[in-house]
Design a protein around this motif. Structure first.
Motif, PDB file in Angstrom:
ATOM      1  N   MET A   1      -0.399   7.249   2.362  1.00  0.00           N
ATOM      2  CA  MET A   1      -0.479   7.609   3.721  1.00  0.00           C
ATOM      3  C   MET A   1       0.573   6.820   4.260  1.00  0.00           C
ATOM      4  SD  MET A   1       0.521  11.102   4.352  1.00  0.00           S
ATOM      5  CE  MET A   1       1.736  10.495   5.845  1.00  0.00           C
ATOM      6  N   LEU A   2       0.017   5.689   4.977  1.00  0.00           N
ATOM      7  CA  LEU A   2       0.150   5.023   6.168  1.00  0.00           C
ATOM      8  C   LEU A   2       1.445   4.037   5.536  1.00  0.00           C
ATOM      9  CD1 LEU A   2      -1.176   3.727   9.296  1.00  0.00           C
ATOM     10  CD2 LEU A   2      -1.842   5.973   7.626  1.00  0.00           C
TER      11      LEU A   2
ATOM     12  N   ASN B   1      -8.835  13.287   0.961  1.00  0.00           N
ATOM     13  CA  ASN B   1      -9.314  13.833   2.357  1.00  0.00           C
ATOM     14  C   ASN B   1      -9.566  15.765   1.995  1.00  0.00           C
ATOM     15  OD1 ASN B   1      -6.199  14.256   2.823  1.00  0.00           O
ATOM     16  ND2 ASN B   1      -6.206  12.290   2.950  1.00  0.00           N
ATOM     17  N   PHE B   2      -9.127  15.902   2.775  1.00  0.00           N
ATOM     18  CA  PHE B   2      -9.493  17.532   3.804  1.00  0.00           C
ATOM     19  C   PHE B   2      -8.237  17.459   3.147  1.00  0.00           C
ATOM     20  CE2 PHE B   2     -13.573  16.263   5.448  1.00  0.00           C
ATOM     21  CZ  PHE B   2     -14.319  16.842   5.146  1.00  0.00           C
TER      22      PHE B   2
ATOM     23  N   GLY C   1       1.242  -1.070  -0.002  1.00  0.00           N
ATOM     24  CA  GLY C   1       0.047  -0.087  -0.317  1.00  0.00           C
ATOM     25  C   GLY C   1       1.260   1.828   0.150  1.00  0.00           C
TER      26      GLY C   1
ATOM     27  N   LEU D   1      -6.156  18.480   6.461  1.00  0.00           N
ATOM     28  CA  LEU D   1      -6.290  18.834   7.372  1.00  0.00           C
ATOM     29  C   LEU D   1      -4.928  17.698   8.337  1.00  0.00           C
ATOM     30  CD1 LEU D   1      -7.219  20.541   9.648  1.00  0.00           C
ATOM     31  CD2 LEU D   1      -9.407  19.549  10.040  1.00  0.00           C
TER      32      LEU D   1
ATOM     33  N   GLU E   1       1.780  -1.083  -4.594  1.00  0.00           N
ATOM     34  CA  GLU E   1       1.084  -0.569  -4.759  1.00  0.00           C
ATOM     35  C   GLU E   1       0.192  -1.257  -5.880  1.00  0.00           C
ATOM     36  OE1 GLU E   1      -1.097   1.760  -2.974  1.00  0.00           O
ATOM     37  OE2 GLU E   1      -2.434   1.173  -4.794  1.00  0.00           O
ATOM     38  N   ARG E   2      -0.658  -1.325  -5.447  1.00  0.00           N
ATOM     39  CA  ARG E   2      -2.216  -1.598  -6.336  1.00  0.00           C
ATOM     40  C   ARG E   2      -2.133  -1.523  -7.786  1.00  0.00           C
ATOM     41  NH1 ARG E   2      -7.684  -2.425  -4.429  1.00  0.00           N
ATOM     42  NH2 ARG E   2      -7.370  -0.358  -4.829  1.00  0.00           N
TER      43      ARG E   2
ATOM     44  N   ALA F   1      -8.182   6.564   0.477  1.00  0.00           N
ATOM     45  CA  ALA F   1      -8.412   7.703   1.226  1.00  0.00           C
ATOM     46  C   ALA F   1      -7.583   9.020   1.245  1.00  0.00           C
ATOM     47  CB  ALA F   1      -8.611   7.057   2.621  1.00  0.00           C
ATOM     48  N   SER F   2      -6.459   8.757   1.046  1.00  0.00           N
ATOM     49  CA  SER F   2      -4.951   9.434   1.105  1.00  0.00           C
ATOM     50  C   SER F   2      -5.340  10.432   0.401  1.00  0.00           C
ATOM     51  CB  SER F   2      -3.501   8.670   1.263  1.00  0.00           C
ATOM     52  OG  SER F   2      -3.646   7.806   2.167  1.00  0.00           O
TER      53      SER F   2
ATOM     54  N   VAL G   1      -0.517  -6.947  -4.346  1.00  0.00           N
ATOM     55  CA  VAL G   1       0.167  -8.514  -3.595  1.00  0.00           C
ATOM     56  C   VAL G   1      -1.246  -9.049  -3.560  1.00  0.00           C
ATOM     57  CG1 VAL G   1       0.910  -9.210  -1.425  1.00  0.00           C
ATOM     58  CG2 VAL G   1       1.972  -7.024  -2.259  1.00  0.00           C
TER      59      VAL G   1
ATOM     60  N   GLY H   1     -10.752   9.292  10.892  1.00  0.00           N
ATOM     61  CA  GLY H   1     -10.818  10.052   9.993  1.00  0.00           C
ATOM     62  C   GLY H   1      -9.466  10.432  10.004  1.00  0.00           C
ATOM     63  N   ILE H   2      -8.374  10.012  10.774  1.00  0.00           N
ATOM     64  CA  ILE H   2      -7.351  11.064  11.418  1.00  0.00           C
ATOM     65  C   ILE H   2      -5.207  10.321  10.457  1.00  0.00           C
ATOM     66  CG2 ILE H   2      -8.166  11.972  13.126  1.00  0.00           C
ATOM     67  CD1 ILE H   2      -7.080   9.673  14.743  1.00  0.00           C
ATOM     68  N   GLY H   3      -5.616   9.794   9.978  1.00  0.00           N
ATOM     69  CA  GLY H   3      -4.548   9.157   9.466  1.00  0.00           C
ATOM     70  C   GLY H   3      -3.484  10.387   8.608  1.00  0.00           C
ATOM     71  N   MET H   4      -4.162  11.377   8.287  1.00  0.00           N
ATOM     72  CA  MET H   4      -2.639  12.343   7.665  1.00  0.00           C
ATOM     73  C   MET H   4      -2.739  13.000   8.781  1.00  0.00           C
ATOM     74  SD  MET H   4      -3.420  11.248   4.393  1.00  0.00           S
ATOM     75  CE  MET H   4      -2.278  12.969   3.821  1.00  0.00           C
ATOM     76  N   SER H   5      -2.856  13.202   9.739  1.00  0.00           N
ATOM     77  CA  SER H   5      -2.642  13.685  10.936  1.00  0.00           C
ATOM     78  C   SER H   5      -1.798  13.668  12.084  1.00  0.00           C
ATOM     79  CB  SER H   5      -4.229  14.414  12.013  1.00  0.00           C
ATOM     80  OG  SER H   5      -4.681  14.650  10.875  1.00  0.00           O
TER      81      SER H   5
HETATM   82  C1  LIG Z   1     -13.561  11.555   2.976  1.00  0.00           C
HETATM   83  C2  LIG Z   1     -12.097  11.614   3.729  1.00  0.00           C
HETATM   84  C3  LIG Z   1     -11.340  12.557   4.178  1.00  0.00           C
HETATM   85  C4  LIG Z   1     -10.756  12.727   5.201  1.00  0.00           C
HETATM   86  N1  LIG Z   1      -9.845  13.901   6.053  1.00  0.00           N
HETATM   87  C5  LIG Z   1      -8.839  13.679   6.876  1.00  0.00           C
HETATM   88  C6  LIG Z   1      -8.371  15.221   7.139  1.00  0.00           C
HETATM   89  O1  LIG Z   1      -8.433  16.252   6.700  1.00  0.00           O
HETATM   90  N2  LIG Z   1      -7.023  14.324   7.554  1.00  0.00           N
HETATM   91  C7  LIG Z   1      -6.817  13.098   7.841  1.00  0.00           C
HETATM   92  O2  LIG Z   1      -5.512  13.292   8.986  1.00  0.00           O
HETATM   93  N3  LIG Z   1      -7.671  12.650   7.607  1.00  0.00           N
HETATM   94  C8  LIG Z   1      -8.762  12.810   7.234  1.00  0.00           C
HETATM   95  N4  LIG Z   1      -8.540  11.915   6.384  1.00  0.00           N
HETATM   96  C9  LIG Z   1      -8.808   9.665   7.140  1.00  0.00           C
HETATM   97  C10 LIG Z   1      -7.051   9.930   5.806  1.00  0.00           C
HETATM   98  O3  LIG Z   1      -7.213  10.536   4.675  1.00  0.00           O
HETATM   99  C11 LIG Z   1      -6.898   7.939   6.101  1.00  0.00           C
HETATM  100  O4  LIG Z   1      -7.130   7.964   7.898  1.00  0.00           O
HETATM  101  C12 LIG Z   1      -5.838   7.887   5.588  1.00  0.00           C
HETATM  102  O5  LIG Z   1      -4.960   7.862   4.253  1.00  0.00           O
HETATM  103  C13 LIG Z   1      -5.057   6.340   5.407  1.00  0.00           C
HETATM  104  O6  LIG Z   1      -4.640   6.104   5.118  1.00  0.00           O
HETATM  105  P1  LIG Z   1      -4.197   4.065   4.791  1.00  0.00           P
HETATM  106  O7  LIG Z   1      -2.833   4.348   3.799  1.00  0.00           O
HETATM  107  O8  LIG Z   1      -4.287   3.576   5.509  1.00  0.00           O
HETATM  108  O9  LIG Z   1      -5.048   4.178   3.323  1.00  0.00           O
HETATM  109  P2  LIG Z   1      -4.995   4.500   1.535  1.00  0.00           P
HETATM  110  O10 LIG Z   1      -5.270   5.941   1.776  1.00  0.00           O
HETATM  111  O11 LIG Z   1      -6.544   3.666   1.258  1.00  0.00           O
HETATM  112  O12 LIG Z   1      -4.041   3.551   0.864  1.00  0.00           O
HETATM  113  C14 LIG Z   1      -3.170   1.706   0.837  1.00  0.00           C
HETATM  114  C15 LIG Z   1      -3.609   1.909  -0.286  1.00  0.00           C
HETATM  115  O13 LIG Z   1      -3.094   0.746  -0.183  1.00  0.00           O
HETATM  116  C16 LIG Z   1      -3.038  -0.025  -1.383  1.00  0.00           C
HETATM  117  N5  LIG Z   1      -3.081  -1.461  -1.469  1.00  0.00           N
HETATM  118  C17 LIG Z   1      -4.491  -2.226  -1.108  1.00  0.00           C
HETATM  119  N6  LIG Z   1      -4.723  -3.066  -0.918  1.00  0.00           N
HETATM  120  C18 LIG Z   1      -3.225  -3.889  -1.352  1.00  0.00           C
HETATM  121  C19 LIG Z   1      -2.838  -5.015  -2.391  1.00  0.00           C
HETATM  122  N7  LIG Z   1      -3.182  -5.865  -2.334  1.00  0.00           N
HETATM  123  N8  LIG Z   1      -1.494  -4.584  -2.932  1.00  0.00           N
HETATM  124  C20 LIG Z   1      -1.255  -3.633  -3.447  1.00  0.00           C
HETATM  125  N9  LIG Z   1      -1.704  -2.217  -2.309  1.00  0.00           N
HETATM  126  C21 LIG Z   1      -2.717  -2.076  -2.382  1.00  0.00           C
HETATM  127  C22 LIG Z   1      -4.597   0.446  -2.270  1.00  0.00           C
HETATM  128  O14 LIG Z   1      -4.414   0.934  -3.360  1.00  0.00           O
HETATM  129  C23 LIG Z   1      -4.260   1.234  -1.534  1.00  0.00           C
HETATM  130  O15 LIG Z   1      -3.994   3.009  -2.552  1.00  0.00           O
HETATM  131  C24 LIG Z   1     -10.099  11.098   5.678  1.00  0.00           C
HETATM  132  C25 LIG Z   1     -10.354  10.260   4.990  1.00  0.00           C
HETATM  133  C26 LIG Z   1     -11.612  10.604   3.996  1.00  0.00           C
HETATM  134  C27 LIG Z   1     -11.949   8.824   3.604  1.00  0.00           C
END
Ligand SMILES: Cc1cc2nc3c(=O)[nH]c(=O)nc-3n(C[C@H](O)[C@H](O)[C@H](O)COP(=O)(O)OP(=O)(O)OC[C@H]3O[C@@H](n4cnc5c(N)ncnc54)[C@H](O)[C@@H]3O)c2cc1C
Length: 371
Positions: A15-16, A47-48, A12, A50, A35-36, A43-44, A168, A354-358
């Protein structure tokens, strides 16, 4: 003699995934991210943008937010992307919201560094509301530009290898079966966002994690500068920071009951209003709704979109018109994040609020430290 760097494979590139790649590369790992899609689309980038300080409860989450925001302040100039350090303004739209903000300020204002603004101060500053909490700590960034830039920067400066269009498909011992063949790693980190169940369904069978689907919009406004991120008292019903004293809990319950009677569509759609202006004075990002279920919502509510626009127009005392809208999805549970270590070589990290960016940057540093 050359030392063998421990190999870390991350699933993935949201952001995380990228936050863990940064933390691990800085601690001497050879990092490969799988990354797929051809770019992060989850979500990353929906979002806002923020970087929030005000909403987190004291303790671990507030500390993670503080450390992450500090890291963002170093990182964003290095990345060369647009960002703003303009804090946030949480506006009370009515007496109930004002009561919650005043109660928060009295009990916790010094801890959070917030200031209460009166109606008079607000109107002098060009805002409309009974009162407001002003917080200096929030950062704003354009996530859809930031994430690809962070990815490029990690590859250029940290020797991180990011393999796009490389899903993956399975993990067996220390081997990842990817769309382009098998690879072996010393450690594997799963950061697959809301798709957490797909690779290891058995791990999440009783996890209590559900999905939250959110509606977001970009709106056109008459050009004006909106420096702080705008929120309203509706956010007091959403963020744990506003449930930290018995009095705050009481006020929130009273307001929730009031809304249920007078504006049932707001709780029904889980609406709380955030208005974020990025680098274009004629556009704002507005959201959001919260729909919780085992799977992502199929349909988006046209009514909820209209309510969000009306709330926004009322807040800004100005007309708004829709440019585009989209859905975001994140994992959701009672705890804001979940880290599991089902095998000594395998760690999974899920943001379940919903706070992963923070908080993501500091959380990742903590996780990598513990590998
Ligand atoms: C509408 C919205 C507004 C938000 N606003 C905020 C904000 O303003 N501030 C804040 O702090 N947080 C905010 N959040 C939360 C924040 O965006 C998330 O907590 C954060 O983006 C999570 O990151 P992630 O990497 O876990 O997930 P993702 O961004 O979903 O990334 C996961 C990645 O894994 C990849 N993946 C999955 N399975 C596989 C696989 N088998 N093989 C290869 N790749 C794979 C996916 O394609 C994806 O790119 C918001 C979320 C949403 C939805």
């Amino acid at each position: 003699m050359t030392m063998h760097k421990p190999r870390l494979a991350i699933v993935g590139a949201g952001m995380l995934g990228l936050a863990h790649a940064l933390a691990a590369a800085e601690r001497g790992y050879q990092v490969d991210v799988y990354e797929r899609d051809s770019q992060a689309l989850g979500a990353s980038v929906r979002n806002f943008g923020l970087g929030l300080h005000l909403g987190h409860a004291q303790g671990e989450m507030l500390e993670l937010a503080r450390a992450s925001l500090q890291r963002w302040r170093q990182l964003l100039p290095e990345l060369g992307v647009w960002y703003k350090e303009a804090g946030s303004l949480m506006l009370a739209r009515n007496r109930d919201e004002a009561d919650m903000l005043e109660c928060f300020q009295q009990a916790l204002g010094s801890e959070y560094g917030t200031q209460l603004m009166s109606q008079h101060q607000l109107s002098e500053a060009g805002w409309h509301g009974e009162s407001a909490l002003s917080s200096p700590h929030e950062i704003g960034f354009a996530s859809a530009q930031l994430i690809p830039r962070l990815s490029a920067w990690l590859q250029q400066t940290k020797d991180v290898r990011i393999h796009y269009q490389c899903a993956v498909l399975g993990i067996e011992d220390q081997v990842l079966h990817t769309a382009r063949g098998q690879v072996k790693a010393d450690h594997i980190l799963l950061c697959s966002g809301h798709e957490f169940r797909h690779l290891m369904p058995q791990l999440y069978a009783d996890s209590g994690i559900r999905l939250c689907s959110l509606q977001m919009q970009e709106l056109r406004i008459a050009p004006r500068s909106i420096a702080p991120t705008l929120l309203t008292g509706l956010s007091c019903l959403h963020y744990p920071a506003f449930r930290q004293t018995p009095q705050l809990v009481l006020l929130a319950e009273r307001y929730q009951a009031q809304l249920q009677q007078q504006h049932p569509a707001i709780p029904e759609h889980g609406i709380h209003l955030i208005v974020q202006q990025l680098d274009d004075p004629s556009r704002i990002i507005v959201g959001d709704t919260h729909h919780y279920a085992d799977d992502a919502a199929i349909f988006q509510s046209a009514d909820a979109d209209v309510i969000l626009r009306e709330l926004c127009s009322e807040l800004l005392q100005a007309p708004v018109s829709a440019i585009r809208h989209w859905q975001g999805v994140y994992a959701s549970a009672a705890q804001p994040y979940q880290m599991l270590k089902p095998q000594p070589y395998l760690t999974t990290v899920n943001m379940t609020a919903g706070i992963g960016m923070s908080v993501g940057l500091a959380l990742a540093a903590q996780v990598v430290e513990s590998l």
